[in-house]
Write an enzyme that holds these catalytic residues in place. Structure first.
Site, mmCIF file in Angstrom:
data_model
loop_
_atom_site.group_PDB
_atom_site.id
_atom_site.type_symbol
_atom_site.label_atom_id
_atom_site.label_comp_id
_atom_site.label_asym_id
_atom_site.label_seq_id
_atom_site.Cartn_x
_atom_site.Cartn_y
_atom_site.Cartn_z
ATOM 1 N N LYS A 226 0.845 -1.200 0.000
ATOM 2 C CA LYS A 226 0.000 0.000 0.000
ATOM 3 C C LYS A 226 0.879 1.247 0.000
ATOM 4 O O LYS A 226 1.663 1.476 0.925
ATOM 5 C CB LYS A 226 -0.910 -0.019 1.228
ATOM 6 C CG LYS A 226 -1.724 1.264 1.435
ATOM 7 C CD LYS A 226 -2.481 1.206 2.764
ATOM 8 C CE LYS A 226 -3.098 2.548 3.126
ATOM 9 N NZ LYS A 226 -3.745 2.525 4.467
ATOM 10 N N ASP A 231 -2.626 10.435 3.912
ATOM 11 C CA ASP A 231 -4.040 10.105 4.010
ATOM 12 C C ASP A 231 -4.757 11.119 4.882
ATOM 13 O O ASP A 231 -4.647 11.098 6.105
ATOM 14 C CB ASP A 231 -4.214 8.693 4.590
ATOM 15 C CG ASP A 231 -5.679 8.293 4.706
ATOM 16 O OD1 ASP A 231 -6.516 8.919 4.022
ATOM 17 O OD2 ASP A 231 -5.970 7.361 5.467
ATOM 18 N N LYS A 238 -10.098 13.024 8.467
ATOM 19 C CA LYS A 238 -9.577 12.657 9.779
ATOM 20 C C LYS A 238 -9.472 13.900 10.658
ATOM 21 O O LYS A 238 -9.218 15.001 10.164
ATOM 22 C CB LYS A 238 -8.165 12.065 9.643
ATOM 23 C CG LYS A 238 -8.049 10.729 8.976
ATOM 24 C CD LYS A 238 -6.577 10.321 8.890
ATOM 25 C CE LYS A 238 -6.372 9.004 8.164
ATOM 26 N NZ LYS A 238 -6.839 7.859 8.938
ATOM 27 N N ASP A 249 1.536 6.246 5.901
ATOM 28 C CA ASP A 249 0.506 5.380 5.339
ATOM 29 C C ASP A 249 0.980 4.683 4.062
ATOM 30 O O ASP A 249 0.226 3.912 3.478
ATOM 31 C CB ASP A 249 -0.782 6.164 5.080
ATOM 32 C CG ASP A 249 -2.019 5.296 5.255
ATOM 33 O OD1 ASP A 249 -1.931 4.268 5.942
ATOM 34 O OD2 ASP A 249 -3.072 5.641 4.690
ATOM 35 N N ASP A 308 -12.158 7.177 4.208
ATOM 36 C CA ASP A 308 -10.926 6.953 4.971
ATOM 37 C C ASP A 308 -10.510 5.484 4.978
ATOM 38 O O ASP A 308 -9.479 5.130 5.527
ATOM 39 C CB ASP A 308 -11.100 7.469 6.404
ATOM 40 C CG ASP A 308 -9.783 7.600 7.151
ATOM 41 O OD1 ASP A 308 -8.730 7.666 6.487
ATOM 42 O OD2 ASP A 308 -9.807 7.627 8.392
ATOM 43 N N GLU A 310 -9.506 3.817 2.417
ATOM 44 C CA GLU A 310 -9.051 3.839 1.024
ATOM 45 C C GLU A 310 -7.978 2.797 0.714
ATOM 46 O O GLU A 310 -7.809 2.390 -0.430
ATOM 47 C CB GLU A 310 -8.515 5.234 0.679
ATOM 48 C CG GLU A 310 -7.068 5.511 1.059
ATOM 49 C CD GLU A 310 -6.768 5.417 2.558
ATOM 50 O OE1 GLU A 310 -5.626 5.089 2.908
ATOM 51 O OE2 GLU A 310 -7.671 5.674 3.373
ATOM 52 N N ARG A 312 -7.713 -0.373 1.350
ATOM 53 C CA ARG A 312 -8.209 -1.643 0.802
ATOM 54 C C ARG A 312 -8.704 -1.473 -0.630
ATOM 55 O O ARG A 312 -8.749 -2.433 -1.398
ATOM 56 C CB ARG A 312 -9.287 -2.205 1.718
ATOM 57 C CG ARG A 312 -10.546 -1.416 1.832
ATOM 58 C CD ARG A 312 -11.323 -1.728 3.095
ATOM 59 N NE ARG A 312 -10.648 -1.212 4.284
ATOM 60 C CZ ARG A 312 -11.074 -1.395 5.523
ATOM 61 N NH1 ARG A 312 -12.182 -2.097 5.745
ATOM 62 N NH2 ARG A 312 -10.420 -0.887 6.542
#
Length: 458
Positions: A226, A231, A238, A249, A308, A310, A312
């Site tokens: 990933k 993010d 967030k 992230d 949030d 995202e 996956r």
């Protein structure tokens, strides 16, 4: 930084390794003046405790480091690496180091030397170490260099590491090892990888999909990481506190790149593919919205119940692409869920697999590489939780339980591979620990490297 051991031919000072239960006997073997010095210094041989040994003319002749008790060693990885901060500059060699701990001691020393000095020069020249006898020097150096890369990438702030900069680092690594690369962006990404495009389209820093291929013979291994370079949470923004660590992230991408470097540096006899979806999840008029329904590369539709969640989404498209080639082993790594942190904390790397033999190999590799992991279940009974009714899948079910497991089940739908393994890592050390300064850290890479011979029959 590049990890290295001291020249074996250079002068060096001894660093005596003494366990707590052997301290008195060892002190009795010393010259009286040295024993008195250590006793008066209250040296107790606690794990990582260092005392300098005086020499002629006020010089430091050597040092002693405590090896503690068996219980202390079980509770603390890389305890001997505390010597790196305690010793004066110059080269050192271990004396009395037990053979069974030599590899961990050597690796810990190299990892403790790591400094992220891109924005602030290192304040101290650190001591060097001669590689201990019996240690596979090439493998330890490869593991340390891969970890350095992972830490550097995670520690770099998002202003200097967006999708384009991650691509540059990815291509530089590929060029160094003679690997073939592919970068997919623009209309091709939007058409062929719609979920990756959907996550990244809200940012001015364009999304892209990176692929690396290396090796011409042997079993096939595909690593997917990933690469969300920052993010914000998208429109489900967030809070400020939740964004503080979001430069990390892309820790899954950084970790698979570190593992790939280890594999290529050691020239393992396998065919390696690395896939990284590189995006920034940002806020704009172009951002995907809650309740949007995305069509994935695999053809499955996904209802976006939380922008949030995202990671996956980008991994889903990347895993579907990876699975189309049916590699012998498929592995994904991601800083995916807070639920995993609640379950096992920051020090353990939780992983999922349906293959018991792969799990057995990984557990052995984790023990050998001082790289702890913990298996969590692909619990089939939770499958209905990720099926919203209006679409094939839900990216963020409001179940309230088992958040890491339901995320892993989501990814398994796209991997669709019997020998698939997924890691839900943290990628960050919250406070200084032996050989792990506060900041970015790799998790699971060394365990996997040492497990690959059994996993792939190398």
């Amino acid at each position: 930084m590049t990890p290295s051991f001291a020249d074996p031919a250079s002068p060096s000072r001894p660093l005596y390794v003494v366990p707590q239960d052997g301290l008195e006997g060892w002190l009795d073997s010393l010259p009286v003046e040295t024993a008195v010095w250590l006793r008066d210094s209250a040296f107790a041989a606690a794990l990582g405790e260092v005392a300098l040994l005086p020499g002629a003319g006020g010089t430091v002749e050597g040092a002693v480091i405590g090896h503690g008790t068996a219980k202390a060693r079980a509770r603390t990885r890389f305890g001997l690496s505390k010597a790196v901060a305690a010793l004066p500059a110059g080269d050192w060699h271990f004396v009395g180091l037990p053979a069974e701990t030599a590899t961990e001691a050597a690796l810990g020393w190299l990892l403790a030397q790591y400094r992220f000095d891109r924005y602030k020069p290192a304040a101290k020249v650190l001591p060097g170490l001669k590689c201990p006898d019996g240690v596979d020097e090439a493998r330890v150096l490869a593991m340390a260099a891969g970890e350095y890369l992972t830490r550097d990438l995670i520690n770099t702030p998002a202003q200097d590491l967006g999708p384009a900069e991650l691509e540059a680092a990815f291509l530089s690594q590929a060029e160094r090892f003679g690997a073939a690369t592919q970068v997919i962006s623009g209309p091709d990404l939007e058409h062929d990888f719609p979920m990756i495009h959907a996550v990244g389209k809200g940012s001015d820093r364009a999304p892209r999909l990176l692929s690396l291929r290396w090796g011409s013979h042997g079993p096939s291994l595909t690593l997917v990481g990933k690469g969300v370079c920052f993010d914000t949470g998208g429109l489900n923004l967030k809070p400020s506190s939740g964004m503080q660590l979001m430069k990390k992230d892309m820790g899954g991408a950084a970790t698979v790149m570190g593992l790939a470097q280890m594999i290529m540096a050691l020239n393992l006899p396998l065919r390696l593919r690395v896939i990284v979806p590189a995006v920034e999840n940002s806020v704009s008029g172009r951002s995907m919205r809650p309740k949007d329904i995305l069509r994935s590369r695999k053809g499955l539709t996904v209802e976006v119940n939380d922008t949030d969640a995202e990671g996956r989404l980008v991994l889903g498209d990347a895993l579907a692409w990876a699975a189309e080639e049916c590699p012998e082993v498929l592995i994904s790594m991601a800083t995916l869920t807070g639920a995993a942190r609640v379950a096992v904390g920051p020090d353990l790397a939780p992983y999922y697999t349906d293959d018991a033999a792969m799990a057995h190999a990984l557990e052995a590799g984790a023990a050998a590489g001082a790289d702890p992991v913990w298996r969590l279940p692909f619990h089939d009974a939770y499958e209905p939780v990720i099926e919203p009714g209006i679409a094939d899948l839900d990216n963020a079910p409001g179940y309230g339980f088992a958040g890491s497991i339901t995320a892993a089940l989501f990814l398994r739908r796209f991997a669709d591979h019997p020998r698939y393994m997924h890691f839900d890592i943290y990628g960050h050390t919250p406070s200084d620990a032996p050989a792990r300064p506060k900041g970015g850290v790799g998790q699971g890479a060394r365990a996997l490297l040492l497990a690959l011979p059994e996993m792939l029959g190398l």
